[in-house]
Design an enzyme around this catalytic site. Structure first.
Site: not given
Length: 367
Positions: A101, A198
């Site tokens: 990410c 997440c």
């Protein structure tokens, strides 16, 4: 005070990015907050707290009197990070999506979008530091707070991506950050830190993964071939794992202790376990691919050097000897045998305070 330029801060709705924005404003930058949405899911039981987090971003930015925006990278995240996450699990490896990410989103499309907003600099609330040297190189440095240092998660960020990046929290301890947020009346001062992946959030990991990948149950065997149970799918297990094996009533050998995973045979769909003696989990060396040299490799191909390494985030640095075998491949020999060095995770190298970069562990072995 003369302004230092415009800096766009990646705002997550947490205390760290809030204080990063505060510090930069106090230092004379024109600060802009930018909230990034990376995951979208329909339904009331969605995993992310996007609305709550954005509300905290709004409160903090209003308190600091800085403009703020939101940008949606859910499509890019699905293509560049989540797809890889699923492919790795399907291949029996244990990936780390937070590392990708950073390279594929936060210091990629996010940074490009910030530049389009007029940013001279981009900043995040990561616990690390950076040195923009006079020779034009950018050096990633460990944070002053060793317990919070996040250089491990930045090991794949490239040299060009670090240009114009600021890490305001690099020299601070976490308690100092919370104290600053409290002092300035920021709504995130006592907000709990986010943990885990997440897009999974508080949900059951196995249940989440099962909704994307078909589970293939199979046999659980001891290393001498004795069947002791059935696994629910190799993707749900990792080396050294003790919990969730559901073979608690089985007798092991004469060694006391709990069962743990020692190997995954993807071809035959077999999970191998051991009981008591953990020697099978320890290896002396590993092969690493996709290595990203942040400041550039310190030696030529075929040469060796010594440094320290981490093979998972929550681990102290270990002494190693590294041999470059190719442009982005290395062989790492450990000074001391290491437990559960896991394919799919990252081996990250350090030279004192500097993070040299990292790569994906392809295999581990006893030398």
């Amino acid at each position: 005070m003369e302004g230092k330029g415009t800096v766009v801060v990646g705002m997550s709705g947490g205390v760290d990015s809030s204080v990063a924005a505060l510090l930069l404003r106090e230092q004379g930058y024109d600060v802009v907050g930018l909230y990034m949405v990376n995951w979208e899911e329909e339904g009331e039981n969605g995993c992310c707290t996007a609305e709550e987090d954005y509300e905290d971003v709004r409160r903090v930015c209003n308190r600091l009197d800085i403009p703020y925006y939101t940008v949606n990278f859910a499509k890019e995240y699905a293509e560049r990070v989540f797809r890889h996450f699923l492919e790795e699990y399907e291949a029996g490896r244990t990936p780390n999506p937070d590392v990708l990410c950073n390279r594929e989103i936060k210091f990629g499309p996010f940074k490009e979008y910030a530049r389009a907003l007029g940013a001279d600099f981009v900043a995040t609330g990561h616990y690390c530091d950076i040195e923009h040297a006079v020779d034009g190189r950018h050096y990633l440095l460990k944070a002053a707070d060793a317990n919070k240092d996040q250089t491990y998660f930045l090991n794949q960020v490239t040299q060009p991506q670090f240009e114009g990046v600021l890490f305001p929290l690099g020299k601070l301890q976490k308690p100092q950050v919370r104290a600053m947020a409290e002092k300035y009346g920021l709504s995130t001062a006592n907000k709990k830190d986010s943990t885990g992946i997440c897009f999974i959030g508080e949900r059951n990991f196995r249940k989440f993964l099962r909704s994307y990948l078909p589970a293939q149950p199979g046999r659980i065997l001891t290393c001498d071939g004795r069947e002791v149970g059935e696994h629910i799918g190799l993707m749900y297990y990792t080396l050294g794992q003790r919990k969730g094996l559901n073979i608690g009533g089985q007798r092991g050998d004469d060694n006391p202790g709990r069962w743990f995973v020692v190997e995954k045979d993807l071809k035959n769909n077999i999970l191998y376990v051991a009981h008591g003696d953990e020697s099978r989990l320890y290896t002396n060396a590993c092969s690493v691919g996709g290595f990203n040299w942040i400041p550039g490799p310190p030696v030529a191909k075929g040469e060796e050097f010594t440094c320290t390494a981490k093979f998972r985030y929550r681990q102290g640095e270990q002494g190693v000897r590294v041999r470059r075998t190719g442009a982005d491949t290395v062989e790492i020999a450990f000074d001391v045998p290491q437990r559960a060095v896991t394919p799919g995770q990252y081996a990250v190298l350090y030279d004192g305070p500097r993070c040299l970069g990292g790569g994906v562990i392809l295999s581990a072995r006893r030398a």
